[in-house]
Design a protein around this motif. Structure first.
Motif, short mmCIF file in Angstrom:
data_model
loop_
_atom_site.label_atom_id
_atom_site.label_comp_id
_atom_site.label_asym_id
_atom_site.label_seq_id
_atom_site.Cartn_x
_atom_site.Cartn_y
_atom_site.Cartn_z
N UNK A 55 60.56 50.64 87.81
CA UNK A 55 61.04 51.27 86.58
C UNK A 55 60.50 52.68 86.43
N UNK A 56 59.40 53.03 87.13
CA UNK A 56 58.88 54.39 87.07
C UNK A 56 59.77 55.36 87.83
N UNK A 129 55.96 65.41 98.82
CA UNK A 129 55.59 63.99 98.83
C UNK A 129 54.36 63.73 97.97
N UNK A 130 53.40 64.65 98.01
CA UNK A 130 52.20 64.49 97.17
C UNK A 130 52.58 64.47 95.70
N UNK A 131 53.48 65.38 95.29
CA UNK A 131 53.94 65.40 93.89
C UNK A 131 54.66 64.10 93.56
N UNK A 132 55.49 63.61 94.48
CA UNK A 132 56.23 62.37 94.25
C UNK A 132 55.29 61.19 94.09
N UNK A 133 54.28 61.08 94.96
CA UNK A 133 53.33 59.97 94.87
C UNK A 133 52.56 60.03 93.55
N UNK A 134 52.15 61.25 93.16
CA UNK A 134 51.37 61.40 91.93
C UNK A 134 52.19 61.01 90.70
N UNK A 136 54.81 59.00 90.55
CA UNK A 136 55.07 57.56 90.56
C UNK A 136 53.83 56.78 90.13
N UNK A 137 52.68 57.17 90.66
CA UNK A 137 51.43 56.47 90.32
C UNK A 137 51.13 56.59 88.83
N UNK A 138 51.34 57.80 88.28
CA UNK A 138 51.08 58.00 86.85
C UNK A 138 52.02 57.16 86.00
N UNK A 139 53.30 57.15 86.35
CA UNK A 139 54.26 56.36 85.59
C UNK A 139 53.98 54.87 85.69
#
Length: 380
Positions: A55-56, A129-134, A136-139
């Motif tokens: 859902x994130x 990719x680093x921005x994408x991982x960050x 997703x992890x935050x959401x």
């Protein structure tokens, strides 16, 4: 009764509307009104479900991820396309696409770009990719820590948009119906269309509205003071504060009532001295304080099953491809063995000299002519 002359005063808190103003007069204000949404706590659901781990990722994030992989693949393919010294696997669009996908899911690949231009593309891809991982992890962390029990809406627009999963209605013949008809806004037009298409969404009283809420997924849009009085010792109904159609409550008078000014003066004095507020607390009461629902929800197997489901799907696909490759590979190997046996059989029919000649090839370079009489063994 007042409009017909059967009574002189309405001893109730009435909101002023155009229809009522044509029939009766109103006193000075004695109450303050807002209109809110009400739902039963038993009908609310968890906001976290099977989609806990996905859902994130909103639609825009999925599209952005796909565009990122395609743009990076196309850029590197365009750079390597014209470079003859680049390995074949770095010039194939399909191989490059799979290579970037492997990098996205943090799986290594044996090939690396040999030029600074290609490496620059990989650096930009890594940063994205680093921005994408960050993000997703935050959401995901936020969704797992502040998930609460509640309805899937917090506004009137959200309540009408979720129909027919949730029904929404009002009391028929009240001022709210007139307010909704005259109001400007998408949510009000949508609500009137729903009420016109399905008259069963109307209720005849607050008691019927409460019964509908407790027995079905029904949202009741009504006056806050009335519901506060009826639910003062009942915590099974939840109030969603949308605070719409704010207005004052008044007594109702017969048209041109001669002693109306006397009552208005006394009501104004009672309001200024705090008597009305004390009477409200005395007769309305403060009610039983209801405990707010916990902001945190314990996550069980149902909320985390998405991860296991994805793993099972991946395991199933991997097993399918493994079995398919084994079957196809076995057939391909047996076909090659049959061809090899056939080739050896044909070669065995010739003489030894013919077999030897079949193992050499002719080179056009004349410098080998003196050494091998124009012929060089295969592999030299």
């Amino acid at each position: 009764m007042v409009s017909k002359g059967e009574a002189e005063i309405v001893l109730a808190s009435l909101s002023i509307s155009k229809e009522r103003s044509r029939a009766i007069d109103f006193s000075t204000h004695i109450d303050y009104y807002v209109r809110n949404l009400y739902v039963a706590m038993s009908a609310t659901t968890l906001n976290v479900g099977w989609s806990t781990y996905v859902m994130s990722f909103h639609t825009s994030t999925w599209i952005g991820t796909a565009v990122l992989v395609l743009v990076a693949t196309s850029t590197l393919w365009f750079i390597h396309r014209a470079e003859w010294q680049t390995p074949e696997d770095l010039r194939s669009f399909r191989d490059l696409l799979f290579m970037f996908y492997s990098c996205l899911v943090q799986q290594g690949v044996p090939s690396t770009p040999h030029t600074y231009r290609g490496r620059a593309v990989f650096c930009v891809f890594w940063f994205a990719c680093v921005i994408l991982y960050a993000s997703y992890t935050a959401g995901l962390t936020s969704a797992l820590t502040v998930s609460t029990e509640g309805p899937p809406f917090t506004t009137l627009l959200g309540a009408v948009d979720i129909y027919p999963s949730w029904e929404i209605g009002i009391s028929k013949g009240t001022a709210i119906e007139e307010y909704v008809k005259d109001a400007q806004g998408t949510e009000y037009r949508t609500l009137m269309n729903l009420l016109s298409a399905d008259p069963g969404l109307y209720v005849s009283s607050e008691d019927e509205g409460i019964h509908r809420m407790l027995t079905s997924r029904y949202v009741f849009f009504t006056d806050s003071p009335i519901m506060r009085f009826m639910l003062r010792d009942n915590c099974s109904i939840r109030e969603i504060h949308v605070n719409l159609f704010k207005s004052y409550g008044h007594l109702g008078y017969m048209k041109n009532l001669p002693f109306a000014w006397v009552i208005d003066a006394e009501l104004a004095l009672m309001s200024d001295t705090g008597v009305l507020d004390r009477l409200n607390k005395k007769w309305w009461g403060r009610g039983t304080p209801c405990e707010d629902p916990s902001r945190f929800t314990e996550l069980g197997f149902f909320q985390t099953a998405t991860a296991f489901l994805i793993l099972l799907v991946g395991l199933g696909l991997a097993s399918f491809f493994l079995i398919t490759e084994k079957i196809i590979g076995r057939r391909f190997k047996s076909r090659i063995n049959r061809r090899s046996k056939s080739l050896k059989f044909r070669l065995g029919k010739g003489t030894a000299a013919e077999s030897a000649r079949k193992q050499i090839f002719v080179l056009p370079d004349p410098k080998y002519a003196t050494d091998y009489r124009g012929h060089v063994p295969t592999g030299s």
